[in-house]
Design a protein around this motif. Structure first.
Motif, PDB file in Angstrom:
ATOM      1  N   PRO A  35      12.489   8.442   3.458  1.00  0.00           N
ATOM      2  CA  PRO A  35      12.054   7.290   2.649  1.00  0.00           C
ATOM      3  C   PRO A  35      11.944   7.657   1.163  1.00  0.00           C
ATOM      4  CG  PRO A  35      10.610   7.623   4.548  1.00  0.00           C
ATOM      5  CD  PRO A  35      11.487   8.828   4.458  1.00  0.00           C
ATOM      6  N   ALA A  36      12.548   6.866   0.312  1.00  0.00           N
ATOM      7  CA  ALA A  36      12.546   7.155  -1.129  1.00  0.00           C
ATOM      8  C   ALA A  36      11.154   7.074  -1.731  1.00  0.00           C
ATOM      9  CB  ALA A  36      13.490   6.192  -1.850  1.00  0.00           C
ATOM     10  N   SER A  37      10.263   6.329  -1.098  1.00  0.00           N
ATOM     11  CA  SER A  37       8.921   6.124  -1.655  1.00  0.00           C
ATOM     12  C   SER A  37       7.957   7.255  -1.307  1.00  0.00           C
ATOM     13  CB  SER A  37       8.338   4.808  -1.134  1.00  0.00           C
ATOM     14  OG  SER A  37       8.249   4.839   0.288  1.00  0.00           O
ATOM     15  N   GLN A  38       8.368   8.172  -0.446  1.00  0.00           N
ATOM     16  CA  GLN A  38       7.449   9.215   0.026  1.00  0.00           C
ATOM     17  C   GLN A  38       7.668  10.534  -0.704  1.00  0.00           C
ATOM     18  OE1 GLN A  38       7.571   9.869   4.260  1.00  0.00           O
ATOM     19  NE2 GLN A  38       5.527  10.755   4.279  1.00  0.00           N
ATOM     20  N   PRO A  39       6.664  11.011  -1.466  1.00  0.00           N
ATOM     21  CA  PRO A  39       6.810  12.302  -2.151  1.00  0.00           C
ATOM     22  C   PRO A  39       6.786  13.444  -1.147  1.00  0.00           C
ATOM     23  CG  PRO A  39       4.589  11.462  -2.419  1.00  0.00           C
ATOM     24  CD  PRO A  39       5.362  10.388  -1.722  1.00  0.00           C
ATOM     25  N   ALA A  62      14.510  11.191  -4.271  1.00  0.00           N
ATOM     26  CA  ALA A  62      13.753  10.406  -5.244  1.00  0.00           C
ATOM     27  C   ALA A  62      13.051  11.325  -6.239  1.00  0.00           C
ATOM     28  CB  ALA A  62      12.740   9.520  -4.510  1.00  0.00           C
ATOM     29  N   GLU A  63      12.432  10.718  -7.253  1.00  0.00           N
ATOM     30  CA  GLU A  63      11.853  11.482  -8.368  1.00  0.00           C
ATOM     31  C   GLU A  63      10.802  12.490  -7.920  1.00  0.00           C
ATOM     32  OE1 GLU A  63       9.471  10.653 -12.558  1.00  0.00           O
ATOM     33  OE2 GLU A  63      10.532   9.030 -11.558  1.00  0.00           O
ATOM     34  N   ARG A  64       9.968  12.120  -6.959  1.00  0.00           N
ATOM     35  CA  ARG A  64       8.888  13.014  -6.526  1.00  0.00           C
ATOM     36  C   ARG A  64       9.238  13.759  -5.228  1.00  0.00           C
ATOM     37  NH1 ARG A  64       3.407  10.286  -6.107  1.00  0.00           N
ATOM     38  NH2 ARG A  64       4.580   8.568  -5.199  1.00  0.00           N
ATOM     39  N   GLN A  65      10.529  13.887  -4.976  1.00  0.00           N
ATOM     40  CA  GLN A  65      11.000  14.660  -3.824  1.00  0.00           C
ATOM     41  C   GLN A  65      11.758  15.884  -4.335  1.00  0.00           C
ATOM     42  OE1 GLN A  65      13.253  11.720  -1.649  1.00  0.00           O
ATOM     43  NE2 GLN A  65      11.433  10.892  -0.654  1.00  0.00           N
TER      44      GLN A  65
END
Length: 202
Positions: A35-39, A62-65
Motif C-alpha cells: 500500500p502506497a499510504s503505509q510507511p 512511496a515517499e515514506r517507504q
C-alpha cells in the motif's frame, strides 16, 4: 513502521524474524501490492550470483517507504550499485538481529546504511576534500553545543575513525563511544556519521 521482507525463497532467515517479528513476508511478484499510504521498509534479498539491475524491479515505493538490500555476497561495489538503484541501505543477508535493528533505525529516520568500511572511506575522503577547500575558514560553532569529550569523538568520526579506533584512541569503551554519538546526533540535529562529517568539515 511496517517491515516487508521479499525473497525468492519461501523460508525466511531466522535472524530476520528475530529482528522484525511483525514483518510481512512477500514473494517478489507481490512487491507491487504494498500500500502506497503505509510507511515502512522493504528488505529485498539479493541472492549470490544475482545482478541488481536484472533482479531489482522498478518498485515505485512511496515517499515514506525505504528499500534495504539484503545481500548474500556484499561488497563495496554492490553497495554503490544499490544506492544508485535507489536503496537507502545494503547489508549482509545473515547480519545479526542487532545490526538489522540498527539498520532499520537509521534508514527509518531518513539516513543511509552503507557499511562501516565504505562509510569510513567516504567520510575520510570527504574530510580531506572539504578540508582542502575550506582552509582556515572552517566553522566550529557546532563544538559549542557539545561537551569536551563529545567534541573529541566528533572530530575522530569526521576523520574517518571507526568506533573501535575511537575507543582505543580516547581510552573509553565502544559502548561509551556509541552513547556519545547518540548524544552528538541529537544535539546537532543529525542522522548519521556522514552528516556529522559534512558539518564538521564544511
Amino acid at each position: 513502521m511496517q517491515h516487508w521482507i521479499c525473497d525468492s525463497g519461501t523460508r525466511p532467515v531466522a535472524t530476520w524474524l528475530e529482528a522484525m517479528p511483525a514483518a510481512k513476508l512477500l514473494a517478489r511478484a507481490e512487491v507491487h501490492g504494498i500500500p502506497a499510504s503505509q510507511p515502512g521498509i522493504l528488505w529485498f534479498r539479493l541472492r549470490a550470483g544475482e545482478v541488481i539491475g536484472a533482479v531489482l524491479p522498478r518498485l515505485g515505493l512511496a515517499e515514506r517507504q525505504h528499500l534495504v538490500l539484503l545481500c548474500d555476497e556484499p561488497d563495496e561495489g554492490l553497495v554503490m550499485q544499490a544506492l544508485s538503484a535507489g536503496a537507502a541501505g545494503c547489508c549482509n543477508t545473515h547480519a545479526a538481529p542487532e545490526v538489522l535493528k540498527q539498520v532499520a533505525i537509521v534508514v527509518g529516520n531518513g539516513g543511509l546504511w552503507i557499511g562501516q568500511s565504505l562509510l569510513q572511506r567516504l567520510v575520510g575522503s570527504t574530510a580531506r576534500l572539504l578540508g582542502q577547500r575550506a582552509g582556515d575558514a572552517r566553522n566550529d560553532d557546532w563544538a559549542a553545543l557539545l561537551s569536551e569529550r563529545e567534541t573529541q569523538v566528533a572530530q575522530q568520526v569526521a576523520g574517518g575513525a571507526s568506533n573501535k579506533e575511537i575507543a582505543s584512541q580516547l581510552s573509553i569503551s565502544e559502548r561509551t563511544v556509541k552513547a556519545h554519538l547518540t548524544s552528538i546526533f541529537e544535539k546537532l540535529g543529525l542522522r548519521d556519521r556522514l552528516q556529522l562529517s559534512l558539518k564538521i568539515n564544511s
